[in-house]
Design a protein around this motif. Structure first.
Motif, PDB file in Angstrom:
ATOM      1  N   PRO A  42      40.018  21.129  40.057  1.00  0.00           N
ATOM      2  CA  PRO A  42      39.555  22.321  39.420  1.00  0.00           C
ATOM      3  C   PRO A  42      39.976  23.101  38.863  1.00  0.00           C
ATOM      4  O   PRO A  42      40.490  23.561  40.672  1.00  0.00           O
ATOM      5  CB  PRO A  42      37.509  21.622  39.935  1.00  0.00           C
ATOM      6  CG  PRO A  42      38.074  21.991  41.558  1.00  0.00           C
ATOM      7  CD  PRO A  42      38.983  21.060  40.799  1.00  0.00           C
ATOM      8  N   VAL A  43      39.714  24.026  37.899  1.00  0.00           N
ATOM      9  CA  VAL A  43      40.015  25.725  38.080  1.00  0.00           C
ATOM     10  C   VAL A  43      39.101  26.643  38.907  1.00  0.00           C
ATOM     11  O   VAL A  43      37.977  25.679  38.686  1.00  0.00           O
ATOM     12  CB  VAL A  43      39.805  25.476  36.609  1.00  0.00           C
ATOM     13  CG1 VAL A  43      40.404  27.367  36.460  1.00  0.00           C
ATOM     14  CG2 VAL A  43      40.614  24.807  35.654  1.00  0.00           C
ATOM     15  N   GLY A  47      42.915  26.236  27.714  1.00  0.00           N
ATOM     16  CA  GLY A  47      41.095  25.738  27.319  1.00  0.00           C
ATOM     17  C   GLY A  47      40.585  26.700  26.252  1.00  0.00           C
ATOM     18  O   GLY A  47      39.835  26.766  25.449  1.00  0.00           O
ATOM     19  N   TRP A  52      46.762  19.437  32.195  1.00  0.00           N
ATOM     20  CA  TRP A  52      47.770  18.529  31.514  1.00  0.00           C
ATOM     21  C   TRP A  52      48.756  17.825  30.550  1.00  0.00           C
ATOM     22  O   TRP A  52      49.684  17.665  31.064  1.00  0.00           O
ATOM     23  CB  TRP A  52      46.195  17.384  30.360  1.00  0.00           C
ATOM     24  CG  TRP A  52      45.213  17.663  30.906  1.00  0.00           C
ATOM     25  CD1 TRP A  52      44.535  17.018  32.580  1.00  0.00           C
ATOM     26  CD2 TRP A  52      43.774  17.596  30.222  1.00  0.00           C
ATOM     27  NE1 TRP A  52      43.230  17.654  32.893  1.00  0.00           N
ATOM     28  CE2 TRP A  52      43.109  17.257  31.445  1.00  0.00           C
ATOM     29  CE3 TRP A  52      43.296  17.535  29.174  1.00  0.00           C
ATOM     30  CZ2 TRP A  52      41.867  17.967  30.825  1.00  0.00           C
ATOM     31  CZ3 TRP A  52      42.245  17.593  28.878  1.00  0.00           C
ATOM     32  CH2 TRP A  52      41.439  17.528  29.114  1.00  0.00           C
ATOM     33  N   ASP A  61      43.285  21.100  36.924  1.00  0.00           N
ATOM     34  CA  ASP A  61      42.337  20.027  35.084  1.00  0.00           C
ATOM     35  C   ASP A  61      42.235  20.776  34.241  1.00  0.00           C
ATOM     36  O   ASP A  61      40.277  20.567  33.922  1.00  0.00           O
ATOM     37  CB  ASP A  61      41.149  19.738  35.928  1.00  0.00           C
ATOM     38  CG  ASP A  61      40.455  17.862  35.477  1.00  0.00           C
ATOM     39  OD1 ASP A  61      41.232  17.758  34.111  1.00  0.00           O
ATOM     40  OD2 ASP A  61      39.518  17.595  36.118  1.00  0.00           O
ATOM     41  N   TYR A  62      42.298  20.703  33.306  1.00  0.00           N
ATOM     42  CA  TYR A  62      42.358  20.984  32.235  1.00  0.00           C
ATOM     43  C   TYR A  62      43.212  20.787  31.003  1.00  0.00           C
ATOM     44  O   TYR A  62      44.678  21.216  31.895  1.00  0.00           O
ATOM     45  CB  TYR A  62      41.613  22.183  31.817  1.00  0.00           C
ATOM     46  CG  TYR A  62      42.119  23.454  32.048  1.00  0.00           C
ATOM     47  CD1 TYR A  62      42.563  24.050  33.666  1.00  0.00           C
ATOM     48  CD2 TYR A  62      43.393  24.698  30.815  1.00  0.00           C
ATOM     49  CE1 TYR A  62      43.470  25.702  33.153  1.00  0.00           C
ATOM     50  CE2 TYR A  62      43.614  25.578  30.943  1.00  0.00           C
ATOM     51  CZ  TYR A  62      43.767  26.121  32.267  1.00  0.00           C
ATOM     52  OH  TYR A  62      44.327  27.517  32.108  1.00  0.00           O
ATOM     53  N   THR A  63      43.245  21.805  29.633  1.00  0.00           N
ATOM     54  CA  THR A  63      44.443  21.140  28.859  1.00  0.00           C
ATOM     55  C   THR A  63      45.516  21.834  28.862  1.00  0.00           C
ATOM     56  O   THR A  63      47.078  20.847  29.063  1.00  0.00           O
ATOM     57  CB  THR A  63      43.992  21.735  27.106  1.00  0.00           C
ATOM     58  OG1 THR A  63      45.031  21.852  26.219  1.00  0.00           O
ATOM     59  CG2 THR A  63      43.435  22.880  27.608  1.00  0.00           C
TER      60      THR A  63
END
Lengths: 453, 392
Positions: free
Chosen positions: A247-248, A149, A223, A218-220
């Motif tokens: 969540p991170v 991210g 995913w 939950d981020y690039t």
């Protein structure tokens, strides 16, 4: 074309007279002192050290937050790289990477200095820190980061500002895919490569009849890793029961792990990294997942992106867990040995994969400047694009011009059952050759953008 | 309690003029502090706007909102979407960002203002955390989650296309009719908006409306008994401060077109409370000072590393320089929060009225006016303080 520095000792008239001659000399000479030439077509760029005797690099790493351990190790590697570039210490990989034009006298004769910043693993903070380096400290290059991210965010900023970004640890396909940038370069491998490398090993170890449950940061990065691992495992016949985003920096993963027990899955895939992975893996083991038999098979946990630092954090929980890494200090090739030796002498323990990739990135940038004969980013970029080298620990490596992704061997590793020391935690199961993880450059889309901004 | 002296409009104008000069010459006088680079000065301006807006609510009415970062975030997301869909011009972005935050504040205020005191704080905190989680995961298509909302080459930019402005190969930058939002020009855009916002804020302070807000702070029941319904006043103050936050959020997007969910996290809400208390709650200029100090700490102190320290202590003998650098190193670099915490504690303990109280004490010492110590320095609002603060 030659590049120039402001000195003010040459008049315009002499330039006009001398331009043709100096340009010719530049083409032939290659290593002449740049600062005596003034070119009528001089272009200015950010981070130009000008006639200063030193050049500044910006090391933007997470010093706080879930990836702080990686960040600390990255910073150690950068400081070591600066030493080696300035000709101090034993030179490390400068002696093993081929081809390399570095002479141990800084970059283009300028002493290397550095500034540091804390990305906090937040896009906002990372960009603010990078902006400070560019606007206040006039750095020629920014490097570091331990989150995709952040890498994507800082890379975008660097493209706008026209400063080269040598990504640190970033594993998302997007960094050199959908979000690739002309000014961004990645030496680290990516999620697609992890999937391609680990799938055959998973097939051999756990068979083709498996039901996988994904927990994903939950981020690039999470995913794309979920997507790549899902595709690769479904390719060998596995089913995907469920994919859950977490969540991170969640800390407590018990609410996500409890449902796994009743889902009918027999493999848990943890698309987590850093402290998140340490926590989720430890908790999954504490919940007794690995002692369970599901569908008549032993329950297994897989961590597609693994690192020694994480195995250290997870302790016993990491034993027997499969995953992939970019590099491991136990590799026996000349480059790895040289790096491990000088890192060990400096800090007393072996480097992590994050340290390795950052160290190599710093050297590659410095070398590209030497090859280009200038710090002008568009010239340096052209040197990096398509650059082929060996001796940096992963066999023959190519910096692909089309997407600025490095292609090299990938390691499949397993947590050791009986570690010999605090650092001897992973064993290399397989060194997957580069050919097996290659993919077409346009597979993830994206646009590099212009050379000059 | 609120012994506001009558200040003539002329004095206010002089005060504004001094402030303008101080703000606009920042690139010069911040040079010795190593803070005269555009990004940090933009942050001074933006968080100044955020903090003065917050002061309208917290300073005047005494309602402690713990959720103002939500408005900041809404402003940022709206501005980036305006860049993506409409135009790279900052005007629509600022207008939409401010307006939408105002609407959002209206909705949150409608619910939260039914309670006061700690319950109000908790309600706003809950709403802000809700917004954060929405932005972080549920509304990923709108906010792009953790990665943050960014501009791309293929954005619609309807108005720009209609005006015949096509993005070339590089990403377009936000601009005000050609004046770029980044670099020094970006700082001047932010500075102009800060001065305009500050003028409005000043007028609110001086207006009968401002007086009523202060009355709510001193005794809401008594205010009710005299026949005022306090809710509409509170609501207006809440929405205005929400709009200030929205403006600040849009400006964050103007100077750096990326909106991340962490902008809405409770730590960001806490930061503005910290800024206001540090500077001086309810004082005119205090929040600006607080914003400056906190952002300075965050950006400059956090960048000191061992090498910098060793250089700084190079005058000491070698055996001493290393331990000294090691000890000081705990308080800078990644330990800058520790320093900030210490400074904050010292100020709250010894100067409950924030830096502004310190300044006014100093001013009193200098002018030798040996008046009795005011009972509650926090709520002092003397014109003298403002004038002296303007010259700092």
């Amino acid at each position: 074309m030659s590049e120039t520095k402001k000195t003010g000792i040459v008049t315009r008239r002499t330039i006009l007279k001398g331009t043709a001659a100096t340009t010719g000399a530049a083409l032939i000479g290659g290593t002449f002192p740049m600062h005596f030439i003034k070119n009528a077509h001089a272009q200015t760029f950010r981070g130009d050290p000008g006639s200063a005797s030193s050049v500044k690099l910006g090391f933007n790493v997470p010093q706080t937050g879930p990836y702080a351990d990686e960040g600390a190790d990255e910073l150690r590697a950068y400081q070591l790289a600066v030493k080696h570039l300035n000709g101090e210490g034993d030179g490390g990989m400068i002696n093993t990477i081929k081809p390399l034009q570095l002479k141990g006298n800084g970059i283009l004769g300028k002493k290397v200095e550095f500034v540091t910043g804390d990305t906090q693993t937040k896009s906002d903070a990372a960009r603010a820190s990078a902006k400070r380096m560019i606007e206040k400290d006039n750095v020629a290059m920014i490097t570091g980061g331990s989150s995709s991210g952040v890498a994507v965010a800082v890379q975008g900023l660097c493209q706008e500002m026209g400063v080269i970004f040598m990504a640190g640890l970033t594993h998302s396909n997007d960094t050199t895919g959908k979000d690739k940038k002309r000014y961004g370069f990645r030496h680290f491998f990516n999620a697609y490569m992890s999937g391609q490398a680990i799938a055959p090993v998973l097939k051999d170890e756990y068979g083709t009849e498996r039901r996988a449950y994904h927990l994903t940061a939950d981020y690039t990065w999470g995913w794309t890793q979920e997507e790549s691992i899902k595709a690769a495992t479904e390719n060998i016949g596995w089913q995907t029961v469920n994919t859950v985003r977490t969540p991170v920096g969640a800390g407590d993963f018990s609410q996500y792990i409890t449902p796994v027990l009743n889902s009918g899955a027999d493999v848990l895939i943890l698309n987590h990294y850093g402290k998140d992975m340490v926590n989720s893996l430890t908790q999954a083991v504490q919940f007794g997942l690995r002692d369970k038999m599901v569908n008549g098979k032993q329950f297994e946990i897989v961590v597609p992106l693994y690192s020694r630092l994480m195995a250290q954090g997870a302790g016993d929980a990491a034993k027997g867990i499969l995953g992939t890494t970019n590099w491991h200090w136990s590799l026996q090739d000349e480059g790895s040995q040289a790096f491990v030796k000088s890192f060990g002498q400096e800090y007393g323990f072996p480097p992590s994969q994050a340290a390795h990739t950052c160290y190599v990135q710093a050297l590659l940038y410095a070398n590209a400047c030497e090859m280009a004969g200038t710090f002008a980013p568009w010239e340096v970029i052209k040197q990096l694009e398509g650059f082929e080298f060996d001796g940096a620990g992963n066999g023959p490596t190519l910096y692909r011009a089309e997407d600025h992704q490095c292609f090299k061997d990938v390691l499949v590793v397993r947590g050791k059952q009986e570690p010999q020391s605090n650092f001897d935690l992973l064993e290399v199961v397989k060194q997957v050759p580069r050919a097996q993880v290659e993919y077409p450059a346009d597979m993830f889309g994206g646009e590099l953008g212009p050379y000059q901004v | 309690m609120t012994n506001t002296k009558i200040v003539s409009p002329k004095q206010d104008l002089i005060f504004m003029a001094i402030l303008s000069v101080v703000v606009l010459t920042m690139p010069i006088w911040l040079q010795p502090f190593g803070a005269a680079y555009p990004d940090l000065m933009q942050k001074f301006m933006i968080f100044g706007i955020f903090a003065i807006g917050y002061n309208i609510l917290f300073g005047l009415t005494g309602y402690l909102s713990f959720g103002h970062a939500a408005f900041l975030g809404v402003g940022s997301y709206t501005a980036v979407w305006s860049f993506k869909l409409l135009s790279m011009n900052v005007i629509p972005a600022l207008i939409f960002g401010t307006a939408l935050s105002g609407l959002f504040a209206l909705a949150i205020g409608f619910v939260s203002l039914r309670r006061s005191g700690i319950y109000f704080s908790i309600l706003t905190l809950a709403f802000a955390q809700m917004s954060y989680n929405l932005a972080y995961s549920v509304l990923t298509p709108i906010t792009n989650g953790e990665t943050g909302l960014q501009l791309t080459q293929g954005d619609a930019r309807v108005l720009d296309r209609m005006a015949g402005i096509e993005a070339d190969a590089s990403l377009p930058t936000p601009n005000l009719f050609g004046i770029e939002g980044i670099g020094y020009s970006g700082f001047y855009i932010c500075a102009a908006l800060l001065l305009i916002s500050f003028f409005i804020y000043l007028r609110i302070f001086r207006s009968p409306f401002g007086l009523k807000l202060r009355a709510i702070k001193s005794n809401q029941n008594r205010m009710g008994y005299t026949g005022f319904s306090t809710r509409p006043y509170l609501m207006t103050a809440f929405v205005i401060s929400g709009m200030y936050a929205g403006l600040a959020g849009s400006l964050l997007a103007v100077t750096d077109p990326l909106a991340g969910a962490e902008r809405m996290q409770w730590t960001a809400s806490g930061e503005v409370v910290l800024i206001t208390i540090l500077g001086g709650v309810g004082t005119l200029i205090g929040p600006l000072l607080g914003a400056g100090i906190i952002k300075y700490f965050e950006n400059i102190f956090s960048a000191f590393n061992e090498t910098v320290l060793l250089n700084a202590f190079s005058f000491l003998p070698d055996w001493l320089a290393h331990p000294v650098a090691a000890v000081v190193g705990l308080f800078v670099g990644e330990g800058w929060h520790l320093t900030l915490g210490l400074v904050f504690m010292l100020i709250v303990i010894f100067l409950p009225g924030g830096i502004m109280e310190g300044i006014s004490r100093l001013a009193r010492l200098i002018t030798n006016r040996n008046k009795a110590e005011p009972k509650s320095g926090a709520h002092e609002n003397k014109e003298k303080e403002q004038a002296s603060a303007g010259e700092v």
